[in-house]
Design a protein around this motif. Structure first.
Motif, mmCIF file in Angstrom:
data_model
loop_
_atom_site.group_PDB
_atom_site.id
_atom_site.type_symbol
_atom_site.label_atom_id
_atom_site.label_comp_id
_atom_site.label_asym_id
_atom_site.label_seq_id
_atom_site.Cartn_x
_atom_site.Cartn_y
_atom_site.Cartn_z
ATOM 1 N N LYS A 1 35.120 76.129 41.712
ATOM 2 C CA LYS A 1 34.628 76.538 40.380
ATOM 3 C C LYS A 1 35.427 77.684 39.784
ATOM 4 O O LYS A 1 35.784 77.664 38.620
ATOM 5 C CB LYS A 1 33.150 76.952 40.479
ATOM 6 C CG LYS A 1 32.209 75.771 40.528
ATOM 7 C CD LYS A 1 30.809 76.193 40.074
ATOM 8 C CE LYS A 1 29.868 74.999 39.998
ATOM 9 N NZ LYS A 1 29.862 74.206 41.246
ATOM 10 N N VAL A 2 35.671 78.717 40.584
ATOM 11 C CA VAL A 2 36.325 79.903 40.020
ATOM 12 C C VAL A 2 37.701 80.181 40.630
ATOM 13 O O VAL A 2 38.269 81.247 40.434
ATOM 14 C CB VAL A 2 35.433 81.177 40.153
ATOM 15 C CG1 VAL A 2 34.212 81.058 39.280
ATOM 16 C CG2 VAL A 2 35.027 81.415 41.597
ATOM 17 N N ARG B 1 36.001 87.852 38.061
ATOM 18 C CA ARG B 1 34.784 87.216 38.612
ATOM 19 C C ARG B 1 34.032 88.149 39.572
ATOM 20 O O ARG B 1 32.886 87.883 39.926
ATOM 21 C CB ARG B 1 35.157 85.914 39.322
ATOM 22 C CG ARG B 1 36.075 86.136 40.486
ATOM 23 C CD ARG B 1 36.408 84.851 41.215
ATOM 24 N NE ARG B 1 37.215 85.155 42.386
ATOM 25 C CZ ARG B 1 38.298 84.495 42.734
ATOM 26 N NH1 ARG B 1 38.723 83.499 41.998
ATOM 27 N NH2 ARG B 1 38.970 84.825 43.817
ATOM 28 N N THR C 1 35.197 80.466 33.417
ATOM 29 C CA THR C 1 34.603 79.805 34.577
ATOM 30 C C THR C 1 33.107 80.075 34.680
ATOM 31 O O THR C 1 32.480 79.803 35.689
ATOM 32 C CB THR C 1 35.282 80.258 35.889
ATOM 33 O OG1 THR C 1 35.335 81.683 35.893
ATOM 34 C CG2 THR C 1 36.681 79.705 36.015
ATOM 35 N N ARG D 1 42.493 73.568 41.553
ATOM 36 C CA ARG D 1 41.120 73.477 42.080
ATOM 37 C C ARG D 1 40.878 72.150 42.774
ATOM 38 O O ARG D 1 40.005 72.051 43.622
ATOM 39 C CB ARG D 1 40.094 73.644 40.946
ATOM 40 C CG ARG D 1 39.873 75.082 40.640
ATOM 41 C CD ARG D 1 38.844 75.344 39.582
ATOM 42 N NE ARG D 1 39.115 76.678 39.090
ATOM 43 C CZ ARG D 1 39.198 77.016 37.830
ATOM 44 N NH1 ARG D 1 38.975 76.130 36.893
ATOM 45 N NH2 ARG D 1 39.488 78.249 37.484
ATOM 46 N N THR E 1 41.766 80.128 41.224
ATOM 47 C CA THR E 1 42.880 80.180 40.267
ATOM 48 C C THR E 1 44.199 79.927 40.979
ATOM 49 O O THR E 1 44.318 80.138 42.182
ATOM 50 C CB THR E 1 42.996 81.573 39.615
ATOM 51 O OG1 THR E 1 43.430 82.493 40.622
ATOM 52 C CG2 THR E 1 41.689 82.053 39.031
#
Length: 477
Positions: free
Chosen positions: A269-270, A61, A78, A261, A272
């Protein structure tokens, strides 16, 4: 008798040995949905053993955003947008850092680079995967990798002098089989399931890593790779080459990511699961015992949202991975998928349960629930394979990838496989491997250069001998 998971981890190797012994050095460059890594491996061609020199891991990301005029050709799971140029830069930086960290020279010390990607889930068609592979190649070239170190050599004179005596290239050519298994359709297999290539590398890597344990992980076998997305292969016991008779696809690590999350400890959102578990201590044995009922109940609720089945014929995507179940059926390959709702439509519900567990019991129990859930996913995948007649009396099982080998998962997986009565002493047939994909890249590079070790073979069947003679015969035809 308590079962002990066999977990293959590779020994370190010193720079002085790398320079003086016949080490074949390969970089595996992989851009995944969650992480982008470059892992350097060195295979001693006298022994056939592969060592991991180092690994550089970045979060995918963090790739730079598209510049004006660049075409976005895909997204990660994502939703992080990718362009050919941005991916190439990410690859170049990761590869350069890894080689420098090892005090090696990209042009003279690195013998081969194998590149792969797991980001295919966000793509519309298997064809777009091709564009992505080109972006990976651009990055390697920008880092200074000579083009000849990315393709199979045409003749023995294209192989560096010091390795020529180890190469069987004059006897057998590279015909697409990696570690004694041919891909579906004899071409790339991408036509059937977009991440077939990942499955190929993971299978080869588990075969190689199993050499560090007492498990003879040759054909027939089942390999499952739990990165963010699921991949893996089921092979037959044919000789000289086993056929790929099954492929896995869908979600794997994306499931724990969705659960975590909900806990608000990571970006909603992103975020992990990787980020949390590096810092989080696993729950104690006593906590696990006291909370066993709750853990089981949450796990059951989560499993109700997860579908694991033979991929239905009409699906174009399964667990967001582009698939062609009709094409698979024609060539006798069974696709087994893992989905949450339809293409992830229920991921939000997983996050909601994650939030509930975290509020009521705290993060360490979220950890325990995730271990329980992922072990259940492994067993359900194997149950479908069994139902479809893909498991033989001498099948072995290999698991790799962050969502399959961390925490308490290996123990839980062995326990539930034992209950399935697949074979006596099941723990002697299951191997857990770190970085299966990178090890597979090292195997792939050796296969392309025909650098086999007949005295310590990867191909062939359990307990069988090297298949070199059969391959020579077959290629003479």
């Amino acid at each position: 008798m308590a079962m002990k998971p066999r977990i293959a981890e590779s020994p370190q190797v010193r720079l002085i040995d790398l320079k003086s012994k016949p080490f074949f050095i390969v970089a595996s460059v992989e851009v995944g949905n969650t992480t982008t890594k470059c892992i350097l491996t060195a295979t001693n061609l006298d022994t056939g053993r592969t060592h991991i020199i180092n690994k550089v891991v970045r979060m995918t990301r963090d790739v730079r955003p598209p510049k004006p005029g660049e075409a976005v050709f895909g997204k990660t799971l994502t939703g992080v947008e990718l362009t050919r140029e941005a991916v190439a830069e990410l690859v170049k930086n990761t590869l350069t850092e890894s080689v420098e960290k090892a005090s090696l020279d990209i042009k003279t010390d690195l013998n081969f680079v194998v590149r792969s990607t797991g980001v295919v889930a966000g793509f519309d068609s298997p064809e777009e995967v091709g564009e992505f592979i080109k972006a990976l190649a651009d990055g390697c070239l920008m880092a200074g990798v000579p083009p000849r170190n990315m393709t199979a050599p045409m003749s023995i004179s294209n192989i560096p002098k010091k390795f020529q005596k180890y190469s069987k290239l004059e006897k057998v050519i590279f015909d697409g089989a990696v570690a004694g298994v041919v891909p579906p359709i004899g071409s790339t297999g991408v036509e059937i399931v977009a991440n077939e290539m990942e499955g190929e590398l993971a299978t080869a890597g588990i075969k190689e890593a199993a050499k560090l344990t007492d498990v003879d992980f040759r054909n027939p076998c089942i390999s499952i790779d739990f990165g963010t997305t699921l991949d893996g292969r089921i092979t037959s016991s044919d000789q000289p080459y086993a056929k790929t008779i099954g492929n896995f696809c869908g979600y794997a690590g994306a499931i724990p990511d969705a659960i975590i999350r909900g806990s608000k400890v990571v970006d909603s959102k992103v975020g992990t699961a990787l980020e949390v578990f590096e810092k989080q201590k696993p729950p104690s044995f006593i906590t696990l015992k006291m909370k066993a009922k709750s853990i089981e109940e949450y796990s059951r609720r989560i499993h109700e949202l997860i579908t694991i089945e033979k991929v239905p014929r009409d699906r174009k995507r399964y667990g967001s991975v582009p698939v062609r179940p009709d094409a698979a059926e024609e060539i006798g390959v069974i696709l087994i998928g893992c989905d949450v709702g339809e293409n992830g439509s229920n991921m939000g519900k997983l996050s909601a349960i994650g939030m509930e567990v975290c509020k009521s019991h705290g993060l360490s129990i979220v950890y325990a629930v995730i271990d329980e859930v992922m072990a259940g996913v492994v067993c359900r995948l194997i149950e479908v394979a069994k139902k479809e007649g893909l498991i033989f009396e001498d099948s072995t099982f290999g698991v790799t990838g962050r969502a399959g080998i961390t925490g308490n998962k290996p123990k839980l997986i062995l326990n539930c496989l034992e209950k399935m009565n697949l074979a006596p002493k099941i723990d002697e047939r299951v191997v857990f491997v770190d970085d299966g994909l990178a090890r597979g890249a090292a195997v792939m590079a050796r296969c392309m250069n025909s650098l086999g070790t007949p005295q310590n073979p990867l191909g062939g069947r359990h307990g069988g001998k090297c298949i070199l003679a059969q391959r020579i015969k077959m290629q003479e035809k």
